[in-house]
Write an enzyme that holds these catalytic residues in place. Structure first.
Site, PDB file in Angstrom:
ATOM      1  N   GLY A 112       0.848  -1.191   0.000  1.00 31.80           N
ATOM      2  CA  GLY A 112       0.000   0.000   0.000  1.00 31.80           C
ATOM      3  C   GLY A 112       0.875   1.229   0.000  1.00 31.80           C
ATOM      4  O   GLY A 112       2.068   1.148   0.331  1.00 31.80           O
ATOM      5  N   LYS A 113       0.367   2.324  -0.402  1.00 35.07           N
ATOM      6  CA  LYS A 113       1.100   3.591  -0.303  1.00 35.07           C
ATOM      7  C   LYS A 113       0.101   4.716  -0.420  1.00 35.07           C
ATOM      8  O   LYS A 113      -0.929   4.581  -1.095  1.00 35.07           O
ATOM      9  CB  LYS A 113       2.123   3.720  -1.423  1.00 35.07           C
ATOM     10  N   GLY A 114       0.395   5.830   0.236  1.00 36.70           N
ATOM     11  CA  GLY A 114      -0.504   6.969   0.143  1.00 36.70           C
ATOM     12  C   GLY A 114       0.252   8.249   0.340  1.00 36.70           C
ATOM     13  O   GLY A 114       1.473   8.246   0.527  1.00 36.70           O
TER      14      GLY A 114
END
Ligand code: NAD
Length: 425
Positions: A112-114
């Protein structure tokens, strides 16, 4: 890969880099075209608007994103970046790389990444806290300790993670430390997480020096990026006897073949935030720094630092990728063709120490049972050593680069898990 309605969502040079790397490895693994899209394309992308009150009384709205790549092996896991460059393509690529990284080192996570499109250095502390809390509040319906667990990345730190955890906990009605990792030890963080990525980078450089036959006491290093990863890697290498001849951040670059005093530079940035103003006599152009002679070059800042423009001119024997995606596929080809056998520690191996210790933090939080620092470090170095061995063995077996070997191991793990679980419904 066939085009889907989602394909246009993820754009930009960083996403194209992730796609190109994947296709190269998918060719090597003989993955059929109709299977590629299922493995490569992210499961979900979330875009939010984050309004905050500025200190001057006005209201500003910032764009925030979170991309969850796959949920096949467990929750998604990955950092949150506050930087002007952040868009859905950039965090999409970073989420995909996190998947290969977690799979390579054997963690039960998807990637995941944000992040938020903002220069965090232009915000006051109060504005930074307001923006951090609003971002987490907007993300609450989409994250959870068994859904998606955030961590720090560029422009965020332990303090931001504490605000994320506090915001999520306030809405839950109880303290949920396991919602983020990279928190301060005082509120559920683990010993060793803050230093984990840089220490992991230094550990693997130490192993690469043994493999290539370089003595620490004779070795020199240049480090681009002097934040969490770069400064800790520099300190650790200096402690191992390596002479640090160059460092940079976005404000200044310094080079001195006689060696720089890393502890003094870290103390300076603690006081002044950035390197600018620390050492007028050793100033160098930041692009020039990367092509100065050294044994170990550590890009630990942004993606795409080593490109077709400078790959032919870098003068190192070990390229240790502290950053995610610092070397473009074009640069990889140039480095491979040079024939001087630069030993590459690819990003998904080299900087995996961060997510490994984040995993340890999550496990400790879930169990409410905390480990001492030697236990954390012992397990960290053991995990990295096993991954290094697997990468080198695979590179030799298949006659491919360390990067392709690392990616092949990661992609293969995700592919196998998807095949075994089957396609729902
Ligand atoms: P950070 O915000 O703590 O530090 C980033 C550093 O890079 C700062 O010193 C900044 O000034 C510098 N920088 C930015 N642009 C630059 C430029 N053009 N030239 C030179 N320096 C520049 O971020 P971080 O956590 O140290 O992350 C650095 C890299 O490591 C990123 O690619 C990140 O994705 C990756 N990474 C971080 C972690 C982690 O645990 N923090 C884990 C794995 C990978």
């Amino acid at each position: 890969m066939s085009a889907t309605s989602q394909a246009g969502l993820y754009q930009g040079p960083v996403f194209e880099m992730a796609r190109r790397q994947f296709n190269q490895v998918a060719d090597h693994l003989n993955i059929a075209f109709d299977e590629r899209e299922r493995i490569f394309m992210p499961k979900r992308a979330i875009a939010v608007s984050c309004p905050i009150h500025r200190d001057d009384g006005s209201v500003a709205v910032f764009n925030g994103y979170r991309v969850q790549h796959h949920l096949t092996l467990g929750p998604t896991k990955g950092g949150t970046r506050f930087a002007p460059s952040v868009d859905v393509g950039e965090v999409g690529a970073l989420a995909i790389w996190m998947s290969w990284k977690c799979a390579l080192v054997g963690l039960p996570y998807g990637g995941g990444k944000g992040g938020i499109t903002v220069d965090p250095y232009t915000l006051s502390l109060r504005e930074l806290e307001a923006l951090s809390r609003r971002y987490m509040q907007e993300m609450i319906p989409f994250v959870g300790p068994h859904i998606d667990v955030m961590a720090p990345d560029m422009g965020t730190d332990e303090r931001v993670m504490a605000w994320f955890m506090d915001t999520y906990s306030m809405y839950s009605g109880s303290t949920v430390t396991e919602i983020v990792t990279g928190k301060p030890v005082a509120c559920g963080g683990t010993l060793g997480r803050r230093e984990a990525t840089g220490r992991g980078v230094a550990f693997l450089i130490g192993r690469a020096m043994e493999i290539v036959g370089i003595e620490s006491a004779q070795a020199t290093a240049i480090i681009q990026g002097f934040g969490n990863v770069g400064s800790i890697a520099a300190l650790e290498l200096a402690q191992r006897g390596v002479r640090i001849v160059g460092v940079s951040d976005h404000s200044a670059a310094y080079y001195d073949p006689c060696g720089l005093d890393v502890e003094a530079l870290v103390a300076f940035t603690r006081e002044n935030r950035f390197l600018k103003g620390a050492l007028a006599e050793a100033l160098i152009d930041s692009d020039e720094l990367l092509v100065q002679p050294c044994d170990i070059l550590v890009p630990a800042a942004m993606e795409r630092a080593i490109t077709a423009d400078n790959a032919g001119r870098i003068k190192c024997r070990i390229l240790a990728e502290g950053a995610n995606g610092p070397t473009t596929p074009e640069a990889d080809q140039i480095i491979a063709k040079r024939g001087d056998e630069i030993f590459v520690l690819p990003d998904i191996l080299c900087n995996a120490g961060g997510v490994i210790v984040s995993y340890f933090e999550w496990v400790q939080d879930l169990q409410r049972f905390f480990w001492d620092e030697p236990e954390v470090l012992d397990k960290l170095y053991g995990t990295l050593e096993r991954a290094l061995q697997r990468v080198m063995a695979r590179a030799v077996r298949d006659g491919i680069s360390n990067r392709d070997a690392a990616l092949a191991l990661g992609v293969e793990t995700v592919r196998n898990a998807k095949a075994i679980r089957g396609l729902f419904p």
